[in-house]
Structure formats: structure tokens, C-alpha cells
Design an enzyme around this catalytic site. Structure first.
Site, PDB file in Angstrom:
ATOM      1  N   ARG A 136      12.638  11.232  45.176  1.00 13.21           N
ATOM      2  CA  ARG A 136      13.519  11.902  45.844  1.00 13.21           C
ATOM      3  C   ARG A 136      13.867  11.429  47.464  1.00 13.21           C
ATOM      4  NH1 ARG A 136      12.078  15.207  41.907  1.00 13.21           N
ATOM      5  NH2 ARG A 136      13.568  15.746  40.457  1.00 13.21           N
ATOM      6  N   ASP A 164      13.767  23.308  38.300  1.00 15.51           N
ATOM      7  CA  ASP A 164      12.282  23.220  37.651  1.00 15.51           C
ATOM      8  C   ASP A 164      11.768  24.213  36.948  1.00 15.51           C
ATOM      9  OD1 ASP A 164      11.736  20.477  39.855  1.00 15.51           O
ATOM     10  OD2 ASP A 164      12.874  22.070  40.568  1.00 15.51           O
ATOM     11  N   ARG A 184      13.179  24.409  33.631  1.00 16.44           N
ATOM     12  CA  ARG A 184      12.567  23.432  32.653  1.00 16.44           C
ATOM     13  C   ARG A 184      11.396  24.062  32.259  1.00 16.44           C
ATOM     14  NH1 ARG A 184      14.311  18.242  36.631  1.00 16.44           N
ATOM     15  NH2 ARG A 184      16.123  17.805  35.250  1.00 16.44           N
ATOM     16  N   HIS A 244      11.375  20.763  45.602  1.00 14.08           N
ATOM     17  CA  HIS A 244      11.994  20.457  44.272  1.00 14.08           C
ATOM     18  C   HIS A 244      11.369  18.903  44.199  1.00 14.08           C
ATOM     19  CE1 HIS A 244      14.803  19.102  41.126  1.00 14.08           C
ATOM     20  NE2 HIS A 244      15.339  18.393  42.020  1.00 14.08           N
TER      21      HIS A 244
END
Ligand code: NAD
Length: 318
Positions: A92, A152, A155, A179
Site C-alpha cells: 500500500r 482487517d 476478516r 491497515h
């Protein structure tokens, strides 16, 4: 935040995979009466507006249109999903240079027409761009929120639910920090019905399996890479997360969500955005919950904050 009279407007800047999926989820929810789509690719925004409007006879009498920055005026929430996505093998942070240039253009353009709304950031690296949006907007920090680790955490709860055979909504566990690659699972506070996971295992006569827990965290942390390898992008779950944040704001729900916002003196960490469980209501960030972490979790969080601060230090926000 003061109650707004008139229709509930949500603006979306960037209607690619994430922005358009969020628009669709928002339309189906009926939460907003006006949805404005803004994109550098005007034809894309127009096409999405047409397609979404054709769902209206099956859904809600929501007005959807392709607009421009003046249409952000009066929006309760403006969602930022503009930018370039993660390519296979990219982190990212690789996106930062490209997306921070876009930020310098679009954040002031939104705030010029809407100084009173809440900014909700999805574009990656989301924590860095939440910080940049706060700086560039001049808004109070409680009105600049990043989707952060809401995805997250979802998940993580899903994978734990599969392991323990319990509904994901009954698993209370959070991913905090960045993140991304340095995110931190808060194992010390994870629980089912108030029972810490080792106690739950004991009570249910399950093996308390550290290796399985570590594997669950790795699958959580690396999920985006695995999905991008297979289908090129991720968007359904993040759109659902953005929906949940938007709902908490529009309905003033005081919901605890793992979202990113400006951190001030948490274990000595300040002047950086990352996620902690946060009470979200109509004013945005109502209260950041200062979890009491185990020593190894504090160390990992400091590392995560340090990684983010190093990137923030390189931002050119002038
Ligand atoms: N926060 C999360 O959990 C999460 C999850 C998935 C994806 N993302 C991020 O969301 C972002 C968008 O991903 P995507 O898959 O939708 O990408 P995409 O390429 O499908 O869409 C991006 C859109 O932004 C538009 N855009 C680019 N520059 C613009 C500008 N200056 N002004 C207005 N619009 C502009 C593009 O035209 C495009 O339509 C990426 O940064 C991605 O990494 C975040």
C-alpha cells in the site's frame, strides 16, 4: 454535529471498484436520499449513475447523479475512493506518491463546498491519506475518518468464526494500528461471550492451538494480496465496511468500529492516524477507546505507528 434539514446526501469521490460498490450498497440500504458520484473519468461516473438509477424501481426512491465538487455541498458524508489501486506485488505504501498528489487536488475541492460534513477515506495507504486529508482539509480531527482496519477486523472475526464454529458477529476481536503489513492483532482481549480465547477452548474442550491462531492472523493480514492475485482488486467487504461506518454516522448509532483517526498520546504515540476501536456517531469520532494492551502488543503498535510516521514525514502537503 448539528442535525441537517432536507435530504440525506452522500458524495463519493472516485467511483471505481470500491466507490461504485459502495454506491450500490448504499442505494440498496435506502439510508441516503441523494448519492453524488464524482470521478476524474466523467463518463465512468455517468455510466455508474445510469446503471444505479435503473435499480431504483426495485429499491428506493434515491436520486443518483454524476456531479462535480459543488455537489458535495450539504453532504453528511463524503467518501474518498479515488486513486490508483494496488497492483500484484505492490504494497500500500507503493501507492503513496501517486495518491497523495490526487489528495492535494480533491480534498480542498470537497471542503471548499462542504466545510461541515464528515470525510470518510478508503483510498490506500488509508492511514497516511487520512492524516493527509485531516491536514489538507483543516477540519477538526473527529470529522476525518479512515476505514482503517474495519476490513482487517472483519476478516479476522470471519476466520476466527470458521475456526471456533461460532457466528462471526459473536466474536469480539480487533486488529489495530496500520491497515496493512504492520497491523496488530489484539489477542490479549479477543473473546467470545466475555471468555478469552484460551478459556473458551478449555471450556469447549478444544486444543488451544497457537500455530492455528498465528495462521489466522497471517491469513487476515495477507488477504488483500491473495484476493488481488486472483481477481485483481478487493471491493465487496470494504464497501460493506464503509456502509457500516456511514450507517453509524447517519443514524447516530455510537457504534464501536475499528477505524483510523488522529491519535493523541496513546502509549506516548501522537500525531499519526491509525485504527483503534472507536465510538462513531453523527459527529464522526465520538471517542477512541484506549485499550489496555499486553506489552508485546504495545511494542508492535509502536512499530506500526513508526512505519506510518516515516511515510507521513515524507508527505508534501504544502
Ligand atoms: N481501505 C480499504 O480497506 C481498501 C480496500 C480495497 C481497496 N482500497 C483502495 O481504494 C482505492 C480505490 O480502489 P479501486 O479498486 O476502486 O480503484 P479503481 O481504479 O477501480 O478506481 C479508482 C477511481 O478513482 C478515479 N480517480 C483517479 N484520480 C481521480 C481524481 N483526481 N479525481 C477523481 N477521481 C479520480 C479513477 O478514475 C477511478 O474511477 C485504492 O487506493 C485501493 O487500494 C482500500
Amino acid at each position: 454535529m448539528e442535525e441537517r434539514a432536507g435530504p440525506v446526501r452522500v458524495a463519493i469521490v472516485g467511483v471505481g471498484n470500491v466507490g461504485a460498490t459502495f454506491a450500490y450498497a448504499l442505494l440498496l440500504s435506502g439510508l441516503a436520499s441523494e448519492i453524488v458520484l464524482i470521478d476524474a473519468n466523467r463518463a465512468k461516473a455517468e455510466g455508474e449513475a445510469m446503471d444505479l438509477n435503473h435499480t431504483v424501481p426495485f429499491t428506493h426512491s434515491t436520486r443518483v447523479w454524476a456531479g462535480d465538487y459543488p455537489d458535495c455541498s450539504g453532504a453528511s458524508v463524503t467518501v474518498f475512493a479515488a486513486g490508483v489501486g494496488q497492483k500484484p506485488g505492490e504494497t500500500r505504501f507503493d501507492l503513496i506518491r501517486k495518491n497523495s498528489a490526487i489528495w492535494r487536488e480533491i480534498v480542498p475541492a470537497v471542503v471548499k463546498h462542504n466545510p461541515d460534513g464528515i470525510l470518510l477515506i478508503a483510498t490506500n495507504p488509508v492511514d497516511v491519506l487520512t492524516y493527509a486529508a485531516w491536514k489538507l482539509s483543516g477540519l477538526p480531527p473527529e470529522r476525518v475518518i479512515g476505514s482503517g482496519t474495519i476490513l482487517d477486523t472483519a476478516r479476522f472475526r470471519y476466520l476466527l468464526s470458521q475456526h471456533f464454529g461460532v457466528d462471526a458477529r459473536s466474536i469480539h476481536a480487533h486488529i489495530i494500528g496500520e491497515h496493512g503489513d504492520s497491523e496488530v492483532p489484539v489477542w490479549s482481549l479477543a473473546n467470545i461471550a466475555g471468555m478469552r480465547l484460551p478459556d473458551f477452548c478449555k471450556a469447549q474442550m478444544l486444543a488451544s492451538d497457537r500455530a492455528a491462531m498465528e495462521e489466522i492472523f497471517l491469513q487476515t493480514r495477507d488477504a488483500a494480496y491473495r484476493i488481488i492475485e486472483r481477481k485483481g482488486a478487493t471491493y465487496y467487504a470494504v464497501a460493506a465496511g464503509l456502509m457500516r461506518i456511514t450507517e453509524a454516522i447517519l443514524r447516530n448509532q455510537s457504534t464501536v468500529l475499528s477505524v483510523s483517526s488522529l491519535i493523541d498520546d496513546y502509549y506516548g504515540i501522537s500525531d499519526v492516524c491509525f485504527s483503534l476501536p472507536t465510538v462513531v456517531d453523527s459527529g464522526g469520532v465520538e471517542n477512541i477507546l484506549r485499550l489496555e494492551l499486553a506489552p508485546d502488543e504495545i511494542e508492535k503498535l509502536r512499530h506500526s505507528a513508526g512505519m506510518l510516521k516515516a511515510v507521513i514525514g515524507k508527505l508534501e502537503l504544502g
